[in-house]
Design a protein around this motif. Structure first.
Motif, mmCIF file in Angstrom:
data_model
loop_
_atom_site.group_PDB
_atom_site.id
_atom_site.type_symbol
_atom_site.label_atom_id
_atom_site.label_comp_id
_atom_site.label_asym_id
_atom_site.label_seq_id
_atom_site.Cartn_x
_atom_site.Cartn_y
_atom_site.Cartn_z
ATOM 1 N N LYS A 30 0.741 -1.160 -0.134
ATOM 2 C CA LYS A 30 0.174 0.058 0.034
ATOM 3 C C LYS A 30 0.648 1.308 -0.011
ATOM 4 C CE LYS A 30 -3.842 -2.438 2.267
ATOM 5 N NZ LYS A 30 -4.579 -2.505 0.986
ATOM 6 N N GLN A 31 1.829 1.197 -0.673
ATOM 7 C CA GLN A 31 2.915 2.415 -0.813
ATOM 8 C C GLN A 31 2.563 2.768 -2.211
ATOM 9 O OE1 GLN A 31 7.060 1.293 0.146
ATOM 10 N NE2 GLN A 31 6.248 0.284 2.378
ATOM 11 N N TRP A 32 1.712 3.693 -2.484
ATOM 12 C CA TRP A 32 0.954 4.064 -3.753
ATOM 13 C C TRP A 32 1.853 4.961 -4.363
ATOM 14 C CZ3 TRP A 32 -2.106 0.403 -4.604
ATOM 15 C CH2 TRP A 32 -3.032 -0.102 -3.595
ATOM 16 N N GLU A 33 2.664 5.704 -3.710
ATOM 17 C CA GLU A 33 3.444 6.734 -4.431
ATOM 18 C C GLU A 33 4.569 6.066 -4.996
ATOM 19 O OE1 GLU A 33 5.608 11.139 -3.424
ATOM 20 O OE2 GLU A 33 4.244 10.049 -1.769
ATOM 21 N N LYS A 34 5.220 5.077 -4.181
ATOM 22 C CA LYS A 34 6.300 4.510 -4.942
ATOM 23 C C LYS A 34 6.020 3.806 -6.014
ATOM 24 C CE LYS A 34 9.060 4.226 -0.515
ATOM 25 N NZ LYS A 34 9.853 3.310 0.196
ATOM 26 N N ALA A 35 4.799 2.970 -5.813
ATOM 27 C CA ALA A 35 4.150 2.197 -6.871
ATOM 28 C C ALA A 35 4.009 2.999 -8.363
ATOM 29 C CB ALA A 35 2.925 1.674 -6.562
ATOM 30 N N ALA A 36 3.449 4.258 -7.834
ATOM 31 C CA ALA A 36 3.242 5.233 -9.138
ATOM 32 C C ALA A 36 4.422 5.530 -9.837
ATOM 33 C CB ALA A 36 2.516 6.407 -8.726
ATOM 34 N N ALA A 37 5.501 5.756 -9.158
ATOM 35 C CA ALA A 37 6.989 6.117 -9.743
ATOM 36 C C ALA A 37 7.406 5.145 -10.468
ATOM 37 C CB ALA A 37 7.906 6.594 -8.497
ATOM 38 N N ASP A 38 7.264 3.830 -9.860
ATOM 39 C CA ASP A 38 7.702 2.311 -10.852
ATOM 40 C C ASP A 38 6.922 2.550 -12.108
ATOM 41 O OD1 ASP A 38 10.025 2.079 -9.391
ATOM 42 O OD2 ASP A 38 9.025 0.583 -8.045
ATOM 43 N N TYR A 39 5.518 2.603 -11.986
ATOM 44 C CA TYR A 39 4.687 2.316 -12.974
ATOM 45 C C TYR A 39 5.017 3.500 -14.040
ATOM 46 C CZ TYR A 39 2.074 -1.006 -10.430
ATOM 47 O OH TYR A 39 1.523 -2.000 -9.805
ATOM 48 N N GLU A 40 5.404 4.874 -13.826
ATOM 49 C CA GLU A 40 5.846 5.692 -14.378
ATOM 50 C C GLU A 40 6.973 5.178 -15.358
ATOM 51 O OE1 GLU A 40 4.263 8.165 -15.686
ATOM 52 O OE2 GLU A 40 3.018 9.187 -14.054
ATOM 53 N N LEU B 122 -1.441 2.312 -13.079
ATOM 54 C CA LEU B 122 -0.972 3.700 -12.737
ATOM 55 C C LEU B 122 -2.218 4.647 -12.484
ATOM 56 C CD1 LEU B 122 1.297 5.862 -12.160
ATOM 57 C CD2 LEU B 122 1.236 5.992 -14.919
ATOM 58 N N VAL B 123 -3.420 4.247 -12.929
ATOM 59 C CA VAL B 123 -4.482 5.051 -12.710
ATOM 60 C C VAL B 123 -4.838 4.811 -11.469
ATOM 61 C CG1 VAL B 123 -7.001 5.215 -13.483
ATOM 62 C CG2 VAL B 123 -5.183 5.214 -15.287
ATOM 63 N N ASP B 124 -4.961 3.638 -11.119
ATOM 64 C CA ASP B 124 -5.631 3.186 -9.669
ATOM 65 C C ASP B 124 -4.723 3.924 -8.638
ATOM 66 O OD1 ASP B 124 -7.597 1.685 -10.830
ATOM 67 O OD2 ASP B 124 -6.546 -0.297 -10.773
ATOM 68 N N ALA B 125 -3.424 3.913 -8.872
ATOM 69 C CA ALA B 125 -2.415 4.490 -7.918
ATOM 70 C C ALA B 125 -2.605 5.764 -7.857
ATOM 71 C CB ALA B 125 -0.937 4.085 -8.243
ATOM 72 N N TYR B 126 -2.891 6.699 -8.653
ATOM 73 C CA TYR B 126 -3.058 8.001 -8.614
ATOM 74 C C TYR B 126 -4.530 8.062 -7.897
ATOM 75 C CZ TYR B 126 1.186 9.426 -11.216
ATOM 76 O OH TYR B 126 2.460 9.668 -11.677
ATOM 77 N N ARG B 127 -5.422 7.441 -8.307
ATOM 78 C CA ARG B 127 -6.706 7.738 -7.653
ATOM 79 C C ARG B 127 -6.862 7.520 -6.011
ATOM 80 N NH1 ARG B 127 -11.364 4.662 -10.679
ATOM 81 N NH2 ARG B 127 -12.761 5.879 -9.422
ATOM 82 N N LEU B 128 -5.847 6.401 -5.584
ATOM 83 C CA LEU B 128 -5.538 6.170 -4.449
ATOM 84 C C LEU B 128 -5.009 7.041 -3.789
ATOM 85 C CD1 LEU B 128 -5.232 2.181 -4.596
ATOM 86 C CD2 LEU B 128 -7.148 3.425 -3.545
ATOM 87 N N LEU B 129 -3.971 7.891 -4.522
ATOM 88 C CA LEU B 129 -3.418 8.955 -3.886
ATOM 89 C C LEU B 129 -3.974 10.323 -4.009
ATOM 90 C CD1 LEU B 129 0.282 8.280 -5.593
ATOM 91 C CD2 LEU B 129 -0.149 8.265 -3.037
ATOM 92 N N ASP B 130 -5.364 10.098 -4.598
ATOM 93 C CA ASP B 130 -6.125 11.436 -4.422
ATOM 94 C C ASP B 130 -5.620 12.374 -5.647
ATOM 95 O OD1 ASP B 130 -8.713 12.596 -3.922
ATOM 96 O OD2 ASP B 130 -7.706 13.926 -2.320
ATOM 97 N N GLN B 131 -5.135 11.890 -6.653
ATOM 98 C CA GLN B 131 -4.574 12.689 -7.590
ATOM 99 C C GLN B 131 -5.343 12.395 -8.914
ATOM 100 O OE1 GLN B 131 -0.135 12.603 -7.860
ATOM 101 N NE2 GLN B 131 -0.105 12.472 -5.756
#
Length: 327
Positions: free
Chosen positions: A251-261, A277-286
């Motif tokens: 549940k480390q969504w910011e790190k997950a998003a960085a790796d997916y990018e 990546l879409v799911d990660a950003y939604r969970l990060l409220d972005q």
């Protein structure tokens, strides 16, 4: 039970003996079913025990035949398919001859007649329960079996790998066998041993070891493994994807998003990662970043614009982005 087969036993005694011995053989069958893929030696032992129980029951067959006035040779019919069903039914349900016959006096039901089978039944059932209880719980709960197994295929692969430690195909077959039998720690050790002693890098072994660490919920080890791979192969998108999936589990969504990018930078047309990546950003409220990724995905794969679910998500992301954006 008397050692001779020239006497008689009553219908009641025979029914008791049959029920107990059938119960034992059924218990043994359950034990074999639960352990056959992993405990071959126990399967052989208990298969032999089942044969012994059948041989132990033969004198009961013969003496019960005598009780109904039949020759003990009837017992041979118990080995004939279909005929054995009829013979069993006769021995179980036909009353014995009421008077003495050529095989002896009418038997008297005595508790001592069945003492030995009863004691044997109890002891064997307790032993089987102790041996197979943990295996049954493992199957119900899906836990990892702890004891070493006796898989002949694994033994063969281990022998071949010992003769040729750098045989990649044998190592792969063996590590797959470990994973299938839930011996995840063995899989991890095999991968480490192979790559520390052999110059060649086999990605399938690394993936199996990484997956095994995840199954053991040893996320620190899994993280170390994937970090080393990324350090060694910084331009391989798959490793960033693996680590992104690991960060999702944590549940480390910011790190997950960085790796997916990073995956999309290395492989812009990869299919599954944009949705992660879409799911990660939604969970990060972005939602705006999620919308932008989703748009790029639609531009890369125009056919997705015909998908109802894709269009609905696109509208939802657009609405969320507009709502959160400063006026």
């Amino acid at each position: 039970m008397s050692s001779t087969t020239h006497s008689r036993i009553s219908q009641k005694t025979y029914v008791k003996a049959t029920l107990f011995l059938w119960t034992l053989r059924f218990t043994l069958g359950i034990g074999i079913f639960l352990n056959a893929p992993q405990r071959l030696r126990l399967v052989i032992i208990f298969a032999l025990a089942s044969i012994v129980l059948f041989l132990y029951q033969i004198p009961f067959f013969i003496r019960r035949c005598h009780d109904i006035g039949r020759s003990g040779n009837w017992a041979w019919l118990l080995m004939v398919p279909f005929a054995n069903v009829y013979v069993h039914a006769v021995l179980l349900f036909r009353a014995g001859e009421p008077k003495a016959n050529r095989y002896g006096m009418r038997p008297i039901d005595e508790g001592s007649e069945f003492t030995t089978p009863l004691v044997v039944s109890i002891l064997v059932m307790v032993g089987v329960s102790a041996l197979f209880g943990s295996s049954f719980r493992n199957k119900l709960q899906g836990t990892t079996p702890q004891p070493r197994t006796f898989d002949l295929a694994q033994v063969s692969l281990q022998g071949r790998l010992k003769q040729n430690p750098c045989d990649a195909q044998t190592a792969y077959d063996l590590i797959q066998s470990y994973v299938r039998s839930r011996h995840y720690q063995d899989a991890i050790v095999l991968e480490k041993t192979f790559h520390s002693g052999c110059k060649k890098a086999v990605i399938q072994l690394k993936w199996a070891a990484y997956e095994s660490a995840l199954r053991l919920q040893n996320y620190d080890l899994a993280s170390t493994m994937i970090d080393q791979l990324i350090h060694q192969y910084p331009k391989d998108a798959d490793y960033y994807n693996w680590r992104g999936l690991l960060y999702e589990k944590l549940k480390q969504w910011e790190k997950a998003a960085a790796d997916y990018e990073q995956v999309l930078r290395l492989k812009p047309k990869i299919i599954s990662v944009p949705l992660n990546l879409v799911d990660a950003y939604r969970l990060l409220d972005q939602p705006c970043k999620a919308r932008d990724v989703h748009r790029r995905y639609g531009e890369t794969y125009p056919d997705m614009l015909k998908d109802t679910g894709f269009v609905e998500l696109s509208q939802k992301l657009e609405q969320d982005c507009t709502t959160r954006s400063p006026s």
